[in-house]
Design a protein around this motif. Structure first.
Motif, PDB file in Angstrom:
ATOM      1  N   VAL A  13       0.854  -1.190   0.000  1.00  0.00           N
ATOM      2  CA  VAL A  13       0.000   0.000   0.000  1.00  0.00           C
ATOM      3  C   VAL A  13       0.884   1.233   0.000  1.00  0.00           C
ATOM      4  O   VAL A  13       1.772   1.375   0.852  1.00  0.00           O
ATOM      5  CB  VAL A  13      -0.916   0.019   1.243  1.00  0.00           C
ATOM      6  CG1 VAL A  13      -1.801   1.262   1.235  1.00  0.00           C
ATOM      7  CG2 VAL A  13      -1.756  -1.241   1.314  1.00  0.00           C
ATOM      8  N   CYS A  14       0.614   2.163  -0.948  1.00  0.00           N
ATOM      9  CA  CYS A  14       1.406   3.394  -1.046  1.00  0.00           C
ATOM     10  C   CYS A  14       0.445   4.586  -1.060  1.00  0.00           C
ATOM     11  O   CYS A  14      -0.232   4.842  -2.061  1.00  0.00           O
ATOM     12  CB  CYS A  14       2.257   3.354  -2.314  1.00  0.00           C
ATOM     13  SG  CYS A  14       3.312   4.797  -2.514  1.00  0.00           S
ATOM     14  N   GLN A  15       0.363   5.302   0.055  1.00  0.00           N
ATOM     15  CA  GLN A  15      -0.541   6.442   0.193  1.00  0.00           C
ATOM     16  C   GLN A  15       0.211   7.760  -0.005  1.00  0.00           C
ATOM     17  O   GLN A  15       1.420   7.828   0.182  1.00  0.00           O
ATOM     18  CB  GLN A  15      -1.177   6.453   1.588  1.00  0.00           C
ATOM     19  CG  GLN A  15      -2.023   5.252   1.928  1.00  0.00           C
ATOM     20  CD  GLN A  15      -2.478   5.276   3.378  1.00  0.00           C
ATOM     21  OE1 GLN A  15      -1.943   6.021   4.205  1.00  0.00           O
ATOM     22  NE2 GLN A  15      -3.476   4.459   3.699  1.00  0.00           N
ATOM     23  N   THR A  16      -0.548   8.824  -0.348  1.00  0.00           N
ATOM     24  CA  THR A  16       0.046  10.162  -0.316  1.00  0.00           C
ATOM     25  C   THR A  16       0.131  10.621   1.135  1.00  0.00           C
ATOM     26  O   THR A  16      -0.654  10.196   1.980  1.00  0.00           O
ATOM     27  CB  THR A  16      -0.802  11.171  -1.112  1.00  0.00           C
ATOM     28  OG1 THR A  16      -2.134  11.173  -0.597  1.00  0.00           O
ATOM     29  CG2 THR A  16      -0.825  10.816  -2.586  1.00  0.00           C
ATOM     30  N   LYS A  17       1.099  11.499   1.406  1.00  0.00           N
ATOM     31  CA  LYS A  17       1.358  11.885   2.789  1.00  0.00           C
ATOM     32  C   LYS A  17       0.180  12.609   3.444  1.00  0.00           C
ATOM     33  O   LYS A  17      -0.101  12.428   4.635  1.00  0.00           O
ATOM     34  CB  LYS A  17       2.616  12.753   2.857  1.00  0.00           C
ATOM     35  CG  LYS A  17       3.896  11.942   2.694  1.00  0.00           C
ATOM     36  CD  LYS A  17       5.130  12.802   2.887  1.00  0.00           C
ATOM     37  CE  LYS A  17       6.398  11.953   2.789  1.00  0.00           C
ATOM     38  NZ  LYS A  17       7.627  12.758   2.912  1.00  0.00           N
ATOM     39  N   ASP A  18      -0.521  13.465   2.665  1.00  0.00           N
ATOM     40  CA  ASP A  18      -1.622  14.232   3.279  1.00  0.00           C
ATOM     41  C   ASP A  18      -2.999  13.694   2.906  1.00  0.00           C
ATOM     42  O   ASP A  18      -4.024  14.300   3.244  1.00  0.00           O
ATOM     43  CB  ASP A  18      -1.515  15.704   2.888  1.00  0.00           C
ATOM     44  CG  ASP A  18      -1.601  15.918   1.387  1.00  0.00           C
ATOM     45  OD1 ASP A  18      -1.389  17.057   0.943  1.00  0.00           O
ATOM     46  OD2 ASP A  18      -1.860  14.935   0.646  1.00  0.00           O
ATOM     47  N   GLY A  19      -3.039  12.561   2.197  1.00  0.00           N
ATOM     48  CA  GLY A  19      -4.315  11.944   1.868  1.00  0.00           C
ATOM     49  C   GLY A  19      -5.027  12.543   0.672  1.00  0.00           C
ATOM     50  O   GLY A  19      -6.090  12.050   0.266  1.00  0.00           O
ATOM     51  N   THR A  20      -4.443  13.616   0.077  1.00  0.00           N
ATOM     52  CA  THR A  20      -5.052  14.212  -1.118  1.00  0.00           C
ATOM     53  C   THR A  20      -4.466  13.552  -2.359  1.00  0.00           C
ATOM     54  O   THR A  20      -3.412  12.921  -2.297  1.00  0.00           O
ATOM     55  CB  THR A  20      -4.801  15.724  -1.159  1.00  0.00           C
ATOM     56  OG1 THR A  20      -3.382  15.946  -1.218  1.00  0.00           O
ATOM     57  CG2 THR A  20      -5.393  16.397   0.070  1.00  0.00           C
ATOM     58  N   PRO A  21      -5.101  13.699  -3.525  1.00  0.00           N
ATOM     59  CA  PRO A  21      -4.634  12.996  -4.726  1.00  0.00           C
ATOM     60  C   PRO A  21      -3.236  13.419  -5.186  1.00  0.00           C
ATOM     61  O   PRO A  21      -2.756  14.509  -4.862  1.00  0.00           O
ATOM     62  CB  PRO A  21      -5.689  13.367  -5.779  1.00  0.00           C
ATOM     63  CG  PRO A  21      -6.906  13.680  -4.990  1.00  0.00           C
ATOM     64  CD  PRO A  21      -6.409  14.331  -3.748  1.00  0.00           C
ATOM     65  N   PHE A  22      -2.582  12.529  -5.953  1.00  0.00           N
ATOM     66  CA  PHE A  22      -1.311  12.839  -6.588  1.00  0.00           C
ATOM     67  C   PHE A  22      -1.504  13.973  -7.587  1.00  0.00           C
ATOM     68  O   PHE A  22      -2.578  14.127  -8.187  1.00  0.00           O
ATOM     69  CB  PHE A  22      -0.768  11.614  -7.336  1.00  0.00           C
ATOM     70  CG  PHE A  22      -0.351  10.479  -6.447  1.00  0.00           C
ATOM     71  CD1 PHE A  22      -1.228   9.448  -6.153  1.00  0.00           C
ATOM     72  CD2 PHE A  22       0.924  10.429  -5.911  1.00  0.00           C
ATOM     73  CE1 PHE A  22      -0.854   8.396  -5.342  1.00  0.00           C
ATOM     74  CE2 PHE A  22       1.318   9.370  -5.093  1.00  0.00           C
ATOM     75  CZ  PHE A  22       0.420   8.357  -4.799  1.00  0.00           C
ATOM     76  N   SER A  23      -0.454  14.775  -7.807  1.00  0.00           N
ATOM     77  CA  SER A  23      -0.539  15.877  -8.766  1.00  0.00           C
ATOM     78  C   SER A  23      -0.222  15.440 -10.188  1.00  0.00           C
ATOM     79  O   SER A  23      -0.556  16.132 -11.142  1.00  0.00           O
ATOM     80  CB  SER A  23       0.409  17.011  -8.346  1.00  0.00           C
ATOM     81  OG  SER A  23       1.744  16.535  -8.270  1.00  0.00           O
ATOM     82  N   ASP A  24       0.444  14.279 -10.350  1.00  0.00           N
ATOM     83  CA  ASP A  24       0.757  13.767 -11.682  1.00  0.00           C
ATOM     84  C   ASP A  24      -0.550  13.505 -12.440  1.00  0.00           C
ATOM     85  O   ASP A  24      -1.423  12.783 -11.952  1.00  0.00           O
ATOM     86  CB  ASP A  24       1.559  12.470 -11.556  1.00  0.00           C
ATOM     87  CG  ASP A  24       2.085  11.965 -12.906  1.00  0.00           C
ATOM     88  OD1 ASP A  24       3.050  11.195 -12.889  1.00  0.00           O
ATOM     89  OD2 ASP A  24       1.524  12.334 -13.958  1.00  0.00           O
ATOM     90  N   PRO A  25      -0.695  14.088 -13.655  1.00  0.00           N
ATOM     91  CA  PRO A  25      -1.930  13.892 -14.425  1.00  0.00           C
ATOM     92  C   PRO A  25      -2.283  12.423 -14.636  1.00  0.00           C
ATOM     93  O   PRO A  25      -3.466  12.070 -14.708  1.00  0.00           O
ATOM     94  CB  PRO A  25      -1.621  14.583 -15.762  1.00  0.00           C
ATOM     95  CG  PRO A  25      -0.571  15.588 -15.432  1.00  0.00           C
ATOM     96  CD  PRO A  25       0.253  14.982 -14.346  1.00  0.00           C
ATOM     97  N   TYR A  26      -1.262  11.571 -14.739  1.00  0.00           N
ATOM     98  CA  TYR A  26      -1.531  10.152 -14.966  1.00  0.00           C
ATOM     99  C   TYR A  26      -2.257   9.532 -13.774  1.00  0.00           C
ATOM    100  O   TYR A  26      -3.033   8.584 -13.913  1.00  0.00           O
ATOM    101  CB  TYR A  26      -0.231   9.398 -15.239  1.00  0.00           C
ATOM    102  CG  TYR A  26      -0.445   8.003 -15.769  1.00  0.00           C
ATOM    103  CD1 TYR A  26      -0.443   6.899 -14.928  1.00  0.00           C
ATOM    104  CD2 TYR A  26      -0.674   7.791 -17.126  1.00  0.00           C
ATOM    105  CE1 TYR A  26      -0.650   5.629 -15.397  1.00  0.00           C
ATOM    106  CE2 TYR A  26      -0.884   6.509 -17.625  1.00  0.00           C
ATOM    107  CZ  TYR A  26      -0.874   5.431 -16.750  1.00  0.00           C
ATOM    108  OH  TYR A  26      -1.103   4.162 -17.238  1.00  0.00           O
ATOM    109  N   LEU A  27      -1.984  10.075 -12.584  1.00  0.00           N
ATOM    110  CA  LEU A  27      -2.600   9.552 -11.358  1.00  0.00           C
ATOM    111  C   LEU A  27      -3.702  10.473 -10.846  1.00  0.00           C
ATOM    112  O   LEU A  27      -3.999  10.501  -9.645  1.00  0.00           O
ATOM    113  CB  LEU A  27      -1.521   9.369 -10.274  1.00  0.00           C
ATOM    114  CG  LEU A  27      -0.446   8.316 -10.562  1.00  0.00           C
ATOM    115  CD1 LEU A  27       0.689   8.448  -9.558  1.00  0.00           C
ATOM    116  CD2 LEU A  27      -1.032   6.922 -10.526  1.00  0.00           C
TER     117      LEU A  27
END
Length: 701
Positions: free
Chosen positions: A619-633
């Motif tokens: 499991v790999c989460q973002t640190k603040d729980g908001t979505p990744f900024s990469d357009p692909y993600l």
């Protein structure tokens, strides 16, 4: 040279960047050159100024990485200069001390501490400490490191001992990429042997031109005694001769030893040594003393020939060597009478190991030739019992031939016997008790005496049962490995017929049968049941691994998809080649059909790969729980990675991980935990669902 502007650390970093064709993350670069990310970042401050004279620019971009820009020609110039400087990872103390030994052996004349501190990029105090650490190594060869206050450091000792230390250093470092290439290319042109080889190895002791010309001399001599040398022995001959030529040209000659020279002149290999000597004298326009020729002969005599190729012809030749077989059998009996039989069944040990080793050993002993064994002290320290038993083995040679066997030779015998014993012990892990049935007319009386004698000789290796002729039911026949009987039996079974008193010959037949059966699978009443047990055990182990080894980590929102693959693979595999496999297999699967689910805020990356050996759930989460900024993600705040090893159990492993992917869609609370929960909360759900699956799996068995 570039080294005037670049520290060794800077050299490593810039060389790595010059080999890249685009931006590279600092962490990836740090791992590539085996130093910390913080160290790389500290050194980066000084790189832009050092690059100015080459017209190159150092570039960096947060979330992307670092790279170099500028004229490709200038980049190639810088790369060549940095490689010529032979950068060294100074953080590796053991490697630095080995290099210090190398530098001293290259030139034993007086050198200031600053000379070495400048080479390694460390303080003079560190060099002084390293000199103390390597002093013992030189002392073993009767060489002393001397310090002359105000002047520097030099080495003191005889030329003979200095040559010996050189030879040992080369023996200890023989397995390098360049040396392996030298051996593989020995039948190719001399230029191919030398060119394009890195100088970061022991050849820095020697002059490249000397090495190249020595190889040319040896290649011109098409003698089978050279062609049949083992890899290490062939390379050792090249290096020995190159060292001798180098020292002779500097007027550093071994002290004369007339007795040894006279003795070796009568040896059958002395003519080959003279041929080599003559070729060298013509090539280098030097005069080589007889003592140097004698030492070349000594090296040839002490070399090993290649291992025997065990084809039918070779086996036939060995079988005809009756005397050698007798010696080997006697040596094995002397090593350990209890395991002698099994050792003699080990063809890899007897033929490829002991006999192939013994032939040149007897030649060396017959001619009083010495051999180096750099592993001797380690063998004596780590395997004292095996070494001591091999002293007894050596006495077989001493008593039969009258040769005194020195400890280096005993050490090599210990390697062969030790390896065979390890193989035998590993097989013992599968050894089981043998079920023997003792049969006589009634099952009482004489059969009890037979049982007692067999039990006394085989103790816990066997399970004994006594039967009369009428007791041999199908159940008894099925569970018994073999029977020992004094009366004729009509049953279809494995039976040894013996006399009631059990002679020595009959006991040996029983022993042979026990040895044969104890490594065979035990007779089973229900093979299908045991297969089921194996399957259940396998599934239990795999499920336990998925739960226990579940990976969980958090990353910056700004990380790119490619950087995420790198970060994930680094968590899941320790070795670079496996990390690359994981990255490529995940990318390949993603290209087939994207597994990005922005509506559910998660991505599921999965693949079959050789990058792992166990099923993986990560499991790999973002640190603040908001979505990744990469357009692909886009819209994704957690990436799940499921990996299945490419092996014979792909179906079972896929089924286990498939349970978790199904529950992600079906169970909202599981998905919410994966998106924003902690490691133990997620692990609890994984454990719960796999527990349910395992119970269902058992019900179907």
């Amino acid at each position: 040279m570039a080294g005037n502007d670049f520290t060794p650390r800077m050299q490593q970093i810039v060389l790595a960047l010059l080999k890249e064709h685009g931006p590279v993350p600092v962490k990836q670069l740090a791992d590539q050159i085996h130093i910390s990310k913080r160290t790389v970042q500290r050194e980066l401050e000084y790189i832009p100024r050092a690059l100015k004279k080459y017209g190159l620019t150092f570039c960096s971009k947060t979330g992307t990485g670092i790279w170099l820009e500028g004229d490709r020609t200038q980049m190639e110039v810088l790369k060549a200069e940095l490689e010529a400087d032979d950068a060294l990872d100074v953080s590796d103390r053991m490697e630095r001390q080995k290099r210090l030994v190398l530098e001293i052996l290259k030139d034993k004349t007086l050198k200031k501490l600053y000379y070495y501190s400048d080479i390694f990029g460390v303080s003079e105090a560190t060099v002084s400490s390293d000199l103390e650490a390597v002093k013992e190594w030189f002392h073993k060869y009767h060489l002393e490191i001397k310090r002359k206050p105000g002047y520097g450091v030099f080495i003191e000792g005889s030329e003979r001992d200095f040559r010996r230390a050189l030879r040992v250093f080369i023996d200890e470092n023989i397995h390098t990429e360049m040396i392996q290439g030298l051996y593989e290319d020995r039948n190719q042109s001399v230029l191919n042997v030398i060119q394009n080889k890195s100088e970061r190895n022991i050849y820095r002791i020697l002059d490249d031109d000397i090495v190249k010309r020595v190889i040319a001399c040896i290649l011109r001599i098409r003698d089978k005694r050279i062609l049949n040398l083992t890899q290490d022995s062939y390379l050792g001959l090249v290096i020995h001769v190159a060292i001798a030529v180098n020292r002779i040209r500097r007027q550093e000659i071994i002290e004369e030893n007339p007795l040894m020279a006279d003795f070796l002149q009568k040896d059958q290999d002395y003519d080959l040594a003279k041929t080599i000597t003559k070729s060298l004298e013509e090539e280098f326009q030097i005069q080589i003393p007889e003592i140097e020729c004698a030492y070349i002969c000594l090296h040839i005599k002490g070399s090993k020939i290649q291992q025997l190729n065990i084809d039918e012809k070779s086996k036939s030749e060995i079988e005809e060597s009756r005397e050698l077989w007798e010696v080997v059998n006697e040596m094995i009996d002397c090593y350990n009478d209890g395991m002698a039989y099994l050792l003699k069944q080990d063809e890899e040990f007897v033929i490829q190991g002991l006999i192939a080793h013994l032939k040149p050993t007897l030649v060396r002993l017959a001619n009083g030739m010495k051999i180096q064994n750099p592993l001797l002290e380690q063998i004596k320290r780590d395997y004292p019992a095996i070494f001591e038993r091999c002293r007894n083995v050596a006495r077989v040679i001493e008593e039969r031939y009258g040769y005194e066997v020195p400890e280096p030779e005993i050490g090599f015998l210990a390697v062969h016997f030790g390896a065979a014993e390890v193989r035998m012990e590993s097989r013992k892990e599968n050894r089981r008790k043998v079920n023997i049935g003792i049969v006589c007319a009634s099952g009482i009386g004489i059969s009890r005496l037979m049982s007692s004698k067999i039990a006394r000789d085989f103790s816990d290796r066997v399970e004994l049962s006594v039967y009369g002729m009428t007791d041999l039911s199908p159940y008894v026949l099925n569970k018994t490995d073999f029977f020992v009987s004094t009366v004729p039996l009509k049953e279809e079974a494995d039976i040894l017929y013996v006399s009631p008193l059990l002679s020595d010959e009959e006991m040996e037949r029983i022993a042979g049968k026990v040895r044969q059966c104890e490594y065979m699978p035990k007779k089973q009443d229900n093979k299908e049941f045991t297969i089921q047990l194996d399957q259940v055990n396998f599934m239990a182990v795999q499920i336990k691994n998925v739960i226990r080894l579940m990976e969980y980590h958090r990353v910056d929102n700004g990380i790119t998809f490619e950087e995420l693959l790198i970060a994930v693979s680094e968590k899941l595999a320790s070795f670079a080649d496996r990390q690359i496999m994981i990255q490529e297999d995940l990318m390949r699967r993603e290209r087939l059909s994207s597994q990005i689910f922005p509506d559910l805020n998660f991505a599921l990356l999965h693949a079959r790969t050789e990058g792992v050996v166990k099923p993986v759930f990560s499991v790999c989460q973002t640190k603040d729980g908001t979505p990744f900024s990469d357009p692909y993600l886009k819209g994704v705040c957690v990436v799940l990675v499921m990996l299945v090893p490419k092996d014979d159990h792909e179906a079972e492993n896929s089924e286990i991980l498939g349970v978790l992917s199904e529950r992600l869609i079906e169970e909202e609370e599981f998905l919410e935990a994966v998106r924003h929960g902690g490691k133990e909360e997620i692990r609890a759900f994984v454990s719960q669902y796999l527990n349910q699956y395992f119970r269902h799996y058992l019900d179907k068995m």
